[in-house]
Design an enzyme around this catalytic site. Structure first.
Site, short mmCIF file in Angstrom:
data_model
loop_
_atom_site.label_atom_id
_atom_site.label_comp_id
_atom_site.label_asym_id
_atom_site.label_seq_id
_atom_site.Cartn_x
_atom_site.Cartn_y
_atom_site.Cartn_z
N ASP A 87 24.75 7.30 24.47
CA ASP A 87 24.83 8.55 25.48
C ASP A 87 25.38 8.65 26.56
O ASP A 87 25.42 7.24 27.11
CB ASP A 87 23.45 9.11 25.56
CG ASP A 87 23.49 10.34 26.15
OD1 ASP A 87 23.96 11.33 25.99
OD2 ASP A 87 22.40 10.42 27.02
N CYS A 98 0.77 -1.27 0.02
CA CYS A 98 -0.04 0.06 -0.08
C CYS A 98 0.75 1.28 -0.14
O CYS A 98 0.62 2.31 -0.59
CB CYS A 98 -0.64 -0.07 1.28
SG CYS A 98 -2.12 -1.41 1.37
#
Length: 737
Positions: free
Chosen positions: A439, A34
């Protein structure tokens, strides 16, 4: 609202280089095919620069030249393709997706219950055909099966019927068309054969076919539904209005859209900064985790830069606007998130190409089978039965379950290890990882700072400082509270914004705050920071006694060193990418034994570094928790975030891990490799099943009932293979790396 009554131009916004942009929520998107159909269809319109569909949120983003195509024409083209468009609103879209999930679950429950009952009736017919069942009894069971099957197919088949009919109206095929044809022919032929008093009917084939397909579709929808649009998280950080200071000094609240660069705004204590700007007057402390990832408040004063979305502390600021709404750092974070998320949809384009081939191949095989048997002299009913068998036996049930079944089992294993998945294909991407970027703040370290050295504090001074800290909202005060265990605050406390708090105890002044607030010489501060590099420092002063300096720092997670050693030994390339200060990042990197690290990195720079690694052929796992990490989390090949992360980072990450340990990161990589191996095995099972089963069906050696049983068996086979993950041995994974 009727499409023709909606002013679509009102939902268009300016884009880059003179183009315009529109975001739409599109109903009817069920698979990657789709996505490709919509993007290709819109690209054929004149002036379309870019059309991107997000499969997870069913969001369509379109950029185009308004002089060549209008917004109404884009919506009309979507309608022609068989899709319904709405203006994209995160809350409304979430409601629509939740309703779709509920409908699928109801359809699956009805099909499963009905299928079990029809199978019980079929067992009686099968047994009777081999013994002495009377024709009247067999017809009665067939009509009873029809009475159950017809309303079940009509109800449970709605998701497939609606999708298939929309595709056919638009003049195209999708994966639901052969499903609808097979189910309809099986039911129709079963009715004819029941009326003709035949020995066999195939109602159970149609119902069980729907049930297994609905299982796969619901699992897929459920996994995709866990990742929502980030717009609602961004909206929570944006101020709605700003207090603009007029030329006469008056202050009036106005919408952000009325604020222009150069205006002066007032930011009260506790408010979010509404714009990017420079402080003209005032002093306070601001939570700038958006920029740095640190939870520690930063003092700001005249001449300092502040950013939209950051949270003001206790002071009042006058800010000269440098960037208003639409151009702030927060808006840039939002754009980075959208770009990174849309780029991730490229990962499913391979499924798009596979889906394009599936429908015509299946239809062609069934048609050729029917024509071949007719030419061979068979009657139309036997030829049609064989063709239906081909349609059913080639149904992509096993292929549809191959990935979701493993995802569900692997998700359970990951949950036991403290990892929750946000993205359906995270397992596959985790298995590809060869580089891990961490991080620092809140990821390698704990979310809250802790007191590094309290030896200089007497028990009495620690207790007094803890009681005073109860009156402070500063993040560092929590560490002092934890160390002292204080429960009763002082009654009268005064605060100097950006400096500290004080009270009087037994006629003597008690202060807690910055070293300058407590009159500590710079040399003494420097000596302490040499002992504890990267630490934050607060001071306590009581009466005429010298002030005591307290170093605080977010400590490493208790197993961080061991996990880094394990991951490094497995061959992963490890890096630290942090918005924190250089000294703090260096100290953590040295403690973990990591040579590759960068400090003071902005959100855009993190994305740029990940792009460099990508160009080097690296598959990067990003592990982070701050708002400044959200774009990098969304743009990495795959991402993990601790449960203590801000909501936006959790939404951007592909998975979230629980607890205070880092071991879930290593476990996620280990389990994902085993899951990837199971997925590949399932795909091979599906492929070999079709290679063996289709020629047998074409040869007329199976009935639709046998085809449905074979199809169900292939689905059970891939599910059973997925369940083996529960008893697998993780040791083999480690040795393979």
């Amino acid at each position: 609202m009727n499409v023709h009554a909606r002013d679509w131009d009102a939902f268009v916004t300016p884009a880059e280089e003179g183009a315009v942009h529109m975001d739409l929520a599109v109903e009817g998107i069920t698979c990657a095919a789709c996505m490709g159909e919509i993007e290709r269809g819109l690209s054929r319109l004149p002036g379309i620069r870019k059309a991107r569909v997000n499969l997870t949120s069913q969001r369509l983003a379109v950029d185009w030249d308004t002089g060549q195509t209008g917004a109404d024409e884009i919506v009309a083209e979507l309608s022609r393709l068989g899709y319904t468009a709405h203006p994209f609103d995160p809350a409304s879209q979430k409601d629509r997706q939740d309703q779709t999930g509920k409908n699928l679950l109801r359809c699956m429950a009805v099909a499963g219950f009905a299928g079990m009952n029809i199978m019980l009736l079929s067992v009686s017919v099968w047994s009777g055909n081999a013994t002495d069942i009377t024709p009247e009894t067999r017809d009665f069971f067939h009509w009873l099966s029809a009475l159950i099957a017809l309303p079940t197919v009509a109800y449970s088949g709605r998701p497939f019927f609606k999708s298939a009919f929309a595709a056919l109206r638009a003049g195209r095929l999708n994966m639901d068309v052969p499903i609808v044809i097979g189910v309809t022919l099986a039911v129709g032929l079963s009715l004819i054969q029941t009326m003709q008093h035949q020995h066999h009917a195939y109602f159970e084939s149609a119902v069980m076919l729907l049930f297994f397909l609905l299982v796969g579709r619901y699992l897929d929808h459920n996994m995709r539904g866990r990742t929502r649009s980030f717009a609602e998280n961004i909206a929570a950080l944006k101020a709605e209005v700003a207090a603009r200071i007029g030329a006469d000094g008056s202050v009036r609240e106005v919408p952000l859209s009325k604020i222009e660069p150069g205006d002066m705004v007032l930011v009260m204590a506790g408010d979010r900064v509404p714009v990017d700007g420079v402080v003209v007057d005032g002093r306070t402390e601001i939570d700038q985790s958006l920029v740095t990832g640190e939870t520690i408040l930063h003092p700001v004063g005249k001449g300092d830069q502040v950013y939209a979305g950051t949270l003001n502390g206790d002071g009042t600021l006058k800010v000269r606007v440098s960037a208003a709404t639409g151009a702030t750092l927060l808006d840039e974070v939002n754009r980075l998130l959208e770009t990174a998320t849309q780029a991730k949809s490229l990962y499913v384009r391979l499924a798009d190409r596979t889906a394009q081939l599936y429908a015509p191949i299946v239809h062609g095989a069934a048609a050729v089978t029917f024509a071949g048997w007719m030419l061979a002299g068979a009657d139309w009913q036997p030829a049609l039965v064989i063709a239906i068998s081909v349609l059913i036996i080639t149904c992509p049930c096993a292929l549809g379950l191959a990935v979701p079944a493993v995802q569900v089992v692997a998700s359970g294993q990951l949950f036991k290890s403290g990892v929750l998945l946000n993205s359906g294909d995270a397992i596959e991407r985790l298995s590809d990882v060869d580089t891990i970027v961490f991080d620092k703040t809140g990821t390698l370290t704990t979310a809250e700072p802790c007191l590094l050295d309290k030896a200089q504090l007497t028990d009495e001074l620690l207790a007094l400082a803890g009681r005073l800290a109860l009156s402070s909202r500063h993040p560092l005060s929590s560490a002092l509270l934890k160390a002292s265990g204080a429960l009763r605050p002082f009654g009268s406390v005064s605060e100097t914004p950006g400096a500290g708090i004080e009270t009087t105890v037994d006629g003597l002044a008690l202060r807690l705050g910055s070293p300058a607030f407590c009159s500590v010489p710079d040399a003494e501060i420097g000596a302490l920071l040499k002992m504890h590099p990267g630490a934050s420092v607060i001071a306590v002063k009581y009466g005429a006694e010298p002030a005591v300096l307290l170093p605080l720092r977010q400590s490493l997670r208790q197993d961080a060193v061991a996990v880094m050693r394990e991951l490094s030994g497995l061959g992963y390339q490890l890096e630290i990418l942090s918005g924190d200060r250089e000294g703090a990042v260096r100290a953590v990197a040295e403690e973990l034994g990591l040579a590759n690290w960068q400090a003071e990195v902005k959100p855009g720079d993190k994305i740029a570094h990940l792009e460099v690694l990508k160009q080097q052929g690296r598959n990067v796992l990003m592990v982070g928790d701050g708002l400044n990490d959200a774009p990098a989390l969304a743009g990495a090949h795959v991402s993990l975030s601790p449960v203590t992360a801000v909501h936006l980072s959790q939404a951007a990450a592909d998975a979230v891990f629980l607890g205070d340990k880092l071991q879930p990161v290593a476990d996620a990589l280990q389990i994902s490799r085993r899951a990837r191996r199971a997925i590949e095995q399932n795909l091979w099972i599906s492929a070999l099943y079709n290679v063996v089963a289709v020629p047998i069906a074409v040869a007329g050696l199976v009935t639709p009932l046998m085809a449905a049983v074979a199809m169900s068996a292939s689905s059970i086979a891939v599910t059973a293979n997925a369940l083996r993950l529960r008893w697998g041995d993780g040791g083999s994974t480690r040795s393979e790396l």
